[in-house]
Each structure stands twice: as C-alpha cells, then as structure tokens.
Motif scaffolding. Structure first.
Motif, PDB file in Angstrom:
ATOM      1  N   TRP A 327       0.829  -1.207   0.000  1.00  0.00           N
ATOM      2  CA  TRP A 327       0.000   0.000   0.000  1.00  0.00           C
ATOM      3  C   TRP A 327       0.865   1.260   0.000  1.00  0.00           C
ATOM      4  O   TRP A 327       0.556   2.233  -0.702  1.00  0.00           O
ATOM      5  CB  TRP A 327      -0.918   0.003   1.226  1.00  0.00           C
ATOM      6  N   LEU A 328       1.927   1.230   0.794  1.00  0.00           N
ATOM      7  CA  LEU A 328       2.807   2.407   0.873  1.00  0.00           C
ATOM      8  C   LEU A 328       3.524   2.644  -0.452  1.00  0.00           C
ATOM      9  O   LEU A 328       3.700   3.795  -0.872  1.00  0.00           O
ATOM     10  CB  LEU A 328       3.833   2.216   1.992  1.00  0.00           C
ATOM     11  N   GLN A 330       2.353   1.806  -3.441  1.00  0.00           N
ATOM     12  CA  GLN A 330       1.340   2.357  -4.351  1.00  0.00           C
ATOM     13  C   GLN A 330       1.022   3.809  -4.010  1.00  0.00           C
ATOM     14  O   GLN A 330       0.835   4.645  -4.902  1.00  0.00           O
ATOM     15  CB  GLN A 330       0.066   1.512  -4.268  1.00  0.00           C
ATOM     16  N   ALA A 331       0.962   4.111  -2.701  1.00  0.00           N
ATOM     17  CA  ALA A 331       0.652   5.480  -2.265  1.00  0.00           C
ATOM     18  C   ALA A 331       1.729   6.449  -2.718  1.00  0.00           C
ATOM     19  O   ALA A 331       1.433   7.587  -3.114  1.00  0.00           O
ATOM     20  CB  ALA A 331       0.505   5.515  -0.745  1.00  0.00           C
ATOM     21  N   TYR A 332       2.984   6.009  -2.658  1.00  0.00           N
ATOM     22  CA  TYR A 332       4.103   6.858  -3.105  1.00  0.00           C
ATOM     23  C   TYR A 332       3.982   7.153  -4.600  1.00  0.00           C
ATOM     24  O   TYR A 332       4.174   8.293  -5.049  1.00  0.00           O
ATOM     25  CB  TYR A 332       5.426   6.154  -2.806  1.00  0.00           C
ATOM     26  N   GLU A 333       3.648   6.122  -5.372  1.00  0.00           N
ATOM     27  CA  GLU A 333       3.524   6.299  -6.828  1.00  0.00           C
ATOM     28  C   GLU A 333       2.331   7.154  -7.207  1.00  0.00           C
ATOM     29  O   GLU A 333       2.380   7.902  -8.189  1.00  0.00           O
ATOM     30  CB  GLU A 333       3.411   4.924  -7.492  1.00  0.00           C
ATOM     31  N   ASN A 334       1.239   7.048  -6.417  1.00  0.00           N
ATOM     32  CA  ASN A 334      -0.005   7.747  -6.758  1.00  0.00           C
ATOM     33  C   ASN A 334      -0.248   9.002  -5.923  1.00  0.00           C
ATOM     34  O   ASN A 334      -1.320   9.603  -6.014  1.00  0.00           O
ATOM     35  CB  ASN A 334      -1.197   6.795  -6.578  1.00  0.00           C
ATOM     36  N   ASP A 335       0.754   9.371  -5.101  1.00  0.00           N
ATOM     37  CA  ASP A 335       0.649  10.550  -4.242  1.00  0.00           C
ATOM     38  C   ASP A 335      -0.593  10.477  -3.344  1.00  0.00           C
ATOM     39  O   ASP A 335      -1.401  11.408  -3.295  1.00  0.00           O
ATOM     40  CB  ASP A 335       0.611  11.832  -5.096  1.00  0.00           C
ATOM     41  N   GLU A 336      -0.721   9.344  -2.641  1.00  0.00           N
ATOM     42  CA  GLU A 336      -1.858   9.131  -1.746  1.00  0.00           C
ATOM     43  C   GLU A 336      -1.377   9.072  -0.298  1.00  0.00           C
ATOM     44  O   GLU A 336      -0.194   8.865  -0.020  1.00  0.00           O
ATOM     45  CB  GLU A 336      -2.576   7.823  -2.093  1.00  0.00           C
ATOM     46  N   SER A 434       0.510   9.300   9.785  1.00  0.00           N
ATOM     47  CA  SER A 434       0.324   9.053   8.344  1.00  0.00           C
ATOM     48  C   SER A 434       1.687   8.853   7.696  1.00  0.00           C
ATOM     49  O   SER A 434       2.731   8.981   8.347  1.00  0.00           O
ATOM     50  CB  SER A 434      -0.396  10.230   7.682  1.00  0.00           C
ATOM     51  N   ASN A 435       1.680   8.552   6.405  1.00  0.00           N
ATOM     52  CA  ASN A 435       2.934   8.330   5.683  1.00  0.00           C
ATOM     53  C   ASN A 435       3.615   9.622   5.273  1.00  0.00           C
ATOM     54  O   ASN A 435       4.573   9.602   4.486  1.00  0.00           O
ATOM     55  CB  ASN A 435       2.701   7.447   4.454  1.00  0.00           C
ATOM     56  N   SER A 436       3.150  10.736   5.788  1.00  0.00           N
ATOM     57  CA  SER A 436       3.819  12.041   5.595  1.00  0.00           C
ATOM     58  C   SER A 436       4.098  12.347   4.130  1.00  0.00           C
ATOM     59  O   SER A 436       5.240  12.565   3.719  1.00  0.00           O
ATOM     60  CB  SER A 436       5.121  12.096   6.398  1.00  0.00           C
ATOM     61  N   ASN A 437       3.030  12.315   3.337  1.00  0.00           N
ATOM     62  CA  ASN A 437       3.124  12.652   1.906  1.00  0.00           C
ATOM     63  C   ASN A 437       4.157  11.797   1.167  1.00  0.00           C
ATOM     64  O   ASN A 437       4.882  12.276   0.297  1.00  0.00           O
ATOM     65  CB  ASN A 437       3.461  14.137   1.727  1.00  0.00           C
ATOM     66  N   GLY A 438       4.229  10.534   1.532  1.00  0.00           N
ATOM     67  CA  GLY A 438       5.084   9.599   0.803  1.00  0.00           C
ATOM     68  C   GLY A 438       6.488   9.464   1.346  1.00  0.00           C
ATOM     69  O   GLY A 438       7.286   8.700   0.803  1.00  0.00           O
ATOM     70  N   ILE A 440       7.340   8.124   4.175  1.00  0.00           N
ATOM     71  CA  ILE A 440       7.444   6.831   4.861  1.00  0.00           C
ATOM     72  C   ILE A 440       7.080   5.739   3.867  1.00  0.00           C
ATOM     73  O   ILE A 440       6.000   5.752   3.281  1.00  0.00           O
ATOM     74  CB  ILE A 440       6.514   6.782   6.091  1.00  0.00           C
ATOM     75  N   LEU A 441       7.988   4.780   3.691  1.00  0.00           N
ATOM     76  CA  LEU A 441       7.806   3.775   2.637  1.00  0.00           C
ATOM     77  C   LEU A 441       7.697   2.347   3.153  1.00  0.00           C
ATOM     78  O   LEU A 441       7.505   1.423   2.364  1.00  0.00           O
ATOM     79  CB  LEU A 441       8.971   3.855   1.644  1.00  0.00           C
ATOM     80  N   THR A 442       7.833   2.152   4.488  1.00  0.00           N
ATOM     81  CA  THR A 442       7.742   0.796   5.018  1.00  0.00           C
ATOM     82  C   THR A 442       6.794   0.746   6.214  1.00  0.00           C
ATOM     83  O   THR A 442       6.608   1.745   6.921  1.00  0.00           O
ATOM     84  CB  THR A 442       9.117   0.263   5.462  1.00  0.00           C
ATOM     85  N   PHE A 443       6.240  -0.426   6.433  1.00  0.00           N
ATOM     86  CA  PHE A 443       5.347  -0.633   7.567  1.00  0.00           C
ATOM     87  C   PHE A 443       6.059  -0.355   8.882  1.00  0.00           C
ATOM     88  O   PHE A 443       5.501   0.261   9.792  1.00  0.00           O
ATOM     89  CB  PHE A 443       4.822  -2.071   7.559  1.00  0.00           C
ATOM     90  N   ASN A 444       7.306  -0.812   9.013  1.00  0.00           N
ATOM     91  CA  ASN A 444       8.030  -0.645  10.268  1.00  0.00           C
ATOM     92  C   ASN A 444       8.179   0.823  10.646  1.00  0.00           C
ATOM     93  O   ASN A 444       8.023   1.198  11.818  1.00  0.00           O
ATOM     94  CB  ASN A 444       9.411  -1.303  10.176  1.00  0.00           C
ATOM     95  N   GLU A 445       8.486   1.682   9.647  1.00  0.00           N
ATOM     96  CA  GLU A 445       8.590   3.122   9.915  1.00  0.00           C
ATOM     97  C   GLU A 445       7.235   3.699  10.324  1.00  0.00           C
ATOM     98  O   GLU A 445       7.134   4.485  11.274  1.00  0.00           O
ATOM     99  CB  GLU A 445       9.088   3.849   8.662  1.00  0.00           C
ATOM    100  N   LEU A 446       6.196   3.298   9.574  1.00  0.00           N
ATOM    101  CA  LEU A 446       4.857   3.831   9.838  1.00  0.00           C
ATOM    102  C   LEU A 446       4.370   3.395  11.216  1.00  0.00           C
ATOM    103  O   LEU A 446       3.836   4.203  11.996  1.00  0.00           O
ATOM    104  CB  LEU A 446       3.896   3.333   8.752  1.00  0.00           C
ATOM    105  N   PHE A 447       4.570   2.121  11.519  1.00  0.00           N
ATOM    106  CA  PHE A 447       4.157   1.608  12.826  1.00  0.00           C
ATOM    107  C   PHE A 447       4.911   2.310  13.943  1.00  0.00           C
ATOM    108  O   PHE A 447       4.334   2.660  14.984  1.00  0.00           O
ATOM    109  CB  PHE A 447       4.402   0.096  12.897  1.00  0.00           C
ATOM    110  N   HIS A 448       6.201   2.517  13.757  1.00  0.00           N
ATOM    111  CA  HIS A 448       7.009   3.163  14.796  1.00  0.00           C
ATOM    112  C   HIS A 448       6.455   4.543  15.144  1.00  0.00           C
ATOM    113  O   HIS A 448       6.352   4.902  16.330  1.00  0.00           O
ATOM    114  CB  HIS A 448       8.461   3.282  14.324  1.00  0.00           C
ATOM    115  N   GLU A 449       6.108   5.327  14.112  1.00  0.00           N
ATOM    116  CA  GLU A 449       5.580   6.680  14.366  1.00  0.00           C
ATOM    117  C   GLU A 449       4.264   6.620  15.137  1.00  0.00           C
ATOM    118  O   GLU A 449       4.042   7.386  16.078  1.00  0.00           O
ATOM    119  CB  GLU A 449       5.372   7.415  13.032  1.00  0.00           C
ATOM    120  N   ALA A 450       3.371   5.700  14.733  1.00  0.00           N
ATOM    121  CA  ALA A 450       2.093   5.573  15.451  1.00  0.00           C
ATOM    122  C   ALA A 450       2.313   5.036  16.861  1.00  0.00           C
ATOM    123  O   ALA A 450       1.625   5.446  17.814  1.00  0.00           O
ATOM    124  CB  ALA A 450       1.156   4.654  14.667  1.00  0.00           C
TER     125      ALA A 450
END
Length: 469
Positions: A327-328, A330-336, A434-438, A440-450
């Motif tokens: 998902w991350l 795809q989000a980076y590629e689609n600016d989501e 959130s993934n901070s406008n792309g 953050i590219l991995t689950f581990n980084e995203l989970f760590h912030e949350a």
C-alpha cells in the motif's frame, strides 16, 4: 527453523515431486517458501517456486504454474545463477508448449540452447534442439524440424559420457521429419535402426514412440495390417506406464486403419476399447479437476492460517507488514495518504493479574470482534502482539484518521465484558500517524511513528489519542 531444517524441507519437496505426489509437493512448497522468506534464503525460494510450477503443470493448473514461474523469474534475475535460469527455461517451455504458444516456446528454447552452449551442457542443448524440432513438427514445418533435430544429434554426440538414448530421442524427430517430407527410404532406414536398438528395452516410453512412428510409416505405405500390428505393440507398451492421452492417439490410429482395411469385426473391438478409454480419460479429468479444487482450497486454508492471528482471527503482524508495504509503495507512486492507528488496552497487565490470563484473552477477543466489525474495504486491522492492535487506512487524510480513532476509542470505552456476572469496563490509548506525503515507505517506519503516539498517549494519562505528523 534453522538452515539445516530448511535443507531438509527442500529435499522433502524434491522427493514428493519425484514420487508424483503433486498436491503434497505444492503444499510443502508453500511452507518452504514461507520459511525461506523468513530466513532470506533465495536458493530455497527458487526451489519452492520451480517445484510448485512443475507440480501445477502436472495437475493441469497452468495459470497457477505461470504465477509460480513469474515469482521464480523475479528472484532468479536478482539472486539466481545460470543453472537456475536453465531450470526456468525448461519449465517455461512445457507451459508454452501446453498452451500451443509456439513462438514463445521457440524463444524460450533458443535461450536455453544459448545458455547450455555457454555452460557446455550438451545434453541440455541437444534436448533444446529436439524440442525445437518437436515444435516445428507440430507446425508442419518439416524442413526446419529436420534441421533442428540434426543439430540436436550433433550436440548429443558431444555429450560426455556418451548417451545412446539421448541420440535416439533426437533421431526419432529426424525420422518423423523425413516422413513429413516424403522421404520414405531414409525414414524407414532410421526407424529400423531405432526399433532394433537393444537400449530401448530400458526406455519403454521411447520404445513406444518408435513403434508409433513405425506404424505411421507403414500406414503411409498402405501396409495397413503391419501398421495395425505396430500400433498394437505400441499400445501394450504405453499401457505399462498408463499414458491415457497417448493411448487415445494410438486407438484413433488403430480405428482408422480398421476402417481402411474394412475389417468390421476388428473395428468394433477397437471402438469398444476406445470408448472404455474415453470413459477413463473423463474420470481422470474429473479427478484432476477435483484435485485442483482441493489444492486451491488447501492453499487458501494454509495461507489464511499463515496470515491470521490464532487468538483473534485478525491478520497477524507478518500479513500487516506485507500488505502495508504494498500500500505504501502504491501510495508513493499515486501521491496518496496512508494512515496508521495503533492502540492497546489500558492497564491490561492489571486485568491479567486480577482476573487471570484466560479472562485477559477474552478481553482481547472481544476488542478484536468489536473493532473488526466496523472495518471498511479500504482498511485493514490486525493484532500486532499481546494487547496491541493496528489499523491501516488507505487513501485517507490524517484528520479522517483521527476521527476514526475517536470512534474507535468510544467503541472500546463502551464495551462491557462479563466476568462471572460482573461487567468489566476497559479503556484504550491510541496513536495515529500518516505516511507524511510519501516520505514513509515501510510498515516498520509507519508503525514506529504511530507507536510513539501511543506511548505519548500513555504518558499523558491513558484513555486518549495522540496524533503524530
């Protein structure tokens, strides 16, 4: 699992496939792939994918075989060697030949021949030319079939140690090409040499092919009685290894010859055998369809078990990580935007200490049931471990993620869990990011912030939400 255990599992996969236990092979390959991925053992991953592809091919599940081959190819490009590439070409040819995609089959064989020549594996090169000849014969291109088979014979003679059967396999194609070209003299000479070669007594499949070819030659000469005898002997040989599809071809030829001989009584007998064979083929294909469905069902169960938390039925950490990484990307590629919510149960250790671990498990299951009941299609919930849960939301904003967390917090706060007639209330602490406008590219980084947000919510007194950005 250790590296030694992984080697043992690889050997098990190879043995199961050699024994023709394709369903068991596919399931063992799935387990091997999971463990190989866990240990970053790329050779074991290749073993799993190639054996899975070959087994799917053998049960007629061609789409699944191609999927396994695509995965094999991705790993092979990065981590494989030339021997791994040869395995890829061998299975790809079978798949393309099965689908009668002769152009791709020829491209694959050309790559196999080129690599085989580089490695001086002349048996592989010979088989490659032999298979190219087979494709040309199927297309009715007898001149090219003859040229390819002749090159295959040259390569077979270069192989060490010398292999007479390797030479005979190619010579069968040469004789068939000569029959197609109308050169009956040369083809007869070759066929006579082949059928009288004593080595065929050890290779029944090739022996049956030789007598089928002899029957073909005799039929073209209108020597129908002799052709029928040759096909009948081939039938006996094929029955010994029970290739019903080749038997079908032989019975069709025998039936045609009976018609040409105008032997009604013999033709009736052959037709009865043919009908019986068709019934056997039909039963076998029904069994094969059932086997494919069974394999698909079992793999679904295995995959579900591998991706599911045993206590709650939610997704587990491994699945959360795998899907969120996709998902991350795809989000980076689609600016989501991707939002992650991490929460746990306040004072859960005290609950365990006061009421016991079994009741603690009930609390975790009740929280899981309540929260999962409100999950939308673009959301995923899982248990990270202990009493900690994760929700990942696709294509949403941080503000909407905060609103989602507020509803979640209220749902948990309103829970009343029965404990021997007493209703126990619980609260939760929640971190949102959130993934901070792309960025953050991995689950581990995203989970760590949350998770940092969750920690801060705890520090501020629990039973609240903390948003990091």
């Amino acid at each position: 699992m250790t590296t030694v255990d992984l080697k043992t599992l690889q050997q098990e996969v190879s043995l199961l496939r050699a024994e023709g236990k394709y369903k068991e092979t596919i399931e063992a390959c799935y387990n091997l792939l999971n463990w190989a991925t866990e240990l970053n053992d790329y050779k074991a991953m290749l073993t799993a994918h190639i054996n899975s592809a070959a087994s799917f091919y053998c049960i007629g599940a061609i789409e699944e075989a191609f999927q396994s081959i695509e995965s094999y190819d991705e790993i092979c490009i990065k981590y494989g060697d030339e021997a791994d590439a040869l395995h890829l070409y061998n299975v790809l040819f079978l798949l393309y030949d099965y689908n009668k995609d002769y152009e791709k089959a020829k491209e694959t064989l050309s790559k196999s021949i080129e690599l085989g020549m580089k490695l001086e594996k002349f048996n592989i090169v010979s088989n490659g030319y032999s298979n190219l000849s087979h494709v040309c014969l199927a297309e009715g291109n007898y001149l090219d079939a003859l040229a390819m088979a002749s090159k295959g014979l040259e390569m077979a003679k270069l192989h060490e140690p010398q292999s007479r059967i390797l030479e005979l396999r190619v010579t069968l194609n040469i004789a068939q090409a000569y029959i197609g070209l109308g050169n009956q003299g040369t083809s007869k000479q070759l066929i006579d040499e082949i059928v009288h070669d004593p080595i065929l007594d050890s290779f029944i499949r090739e022996k049956s092919q030789a007598f089928i070819l002899q029957g073909n030659w005799l039929s073209k000469q209108k020597l129908y009685k002799e052709a029928f005898e040759s096909y009948s002997y081939a039938k006996e040989l094929v029955e010994s290894y029970n290739d019903v599809y080749l038997l079908k071809v032989i019975q069709e030829e025998r039936s045609n010859i009976c018609e040409k001989m105008q032997d009604i009584q013999l033709g009736y007998k052959v037709q009865k055998e043919y009908i019986s064979l068709l019934n056997e083929i039909n039963e076998r294909e029904l069994a094969l369809t059932a086997l494919k469905l069974d394999v698909t069902h079992n793999l679904s169960l295995i995959e579900k078990k591998a991706n599911t938390d045993y206590l709650t039925g939610l997704y587990n950490r491994n699945h959360l990580e795998t899907v969120t990484n996709d998902w991350l990307r795809q989000a980076y590629e689609n600016d989501e935007s991707i939002v992650c919510i991490v929460f746990d149960i306040d004072n859960f250790k005290s609950i365990n200490d006061k009421y016991g671990h079994l009741f603690g498990d009930e609390v975790i299951k009740e929280v899981a049931r309540t929260c999962s009941s409100k999950i939308d299609d673009n959301e995923m919930i899982g248990r990270y471990g202990g009493d900690e849960f994760v929700i990942v939301l696709k294509n949403t904003t941080l503000d909407k993620g905060k609103n989602r967390a507020e509803k979640l917090e209220k749902m948990i706060r309103n829970l009343q869990i029965d404990r021997d007639g007493s209703m126990i209330s619980i609260t939760s602490s929640i971190g949102v990011t959130s993934n901070s406008n792309g960025s953050i590219l991995t689950f581990n980084e995203l989970f760590h912030e949350a998770d940092v947000g969750l920690y801060r919510a705890k520090k501020k007194g629990k039973n609240q939400i903390y948003v990091t950005s």
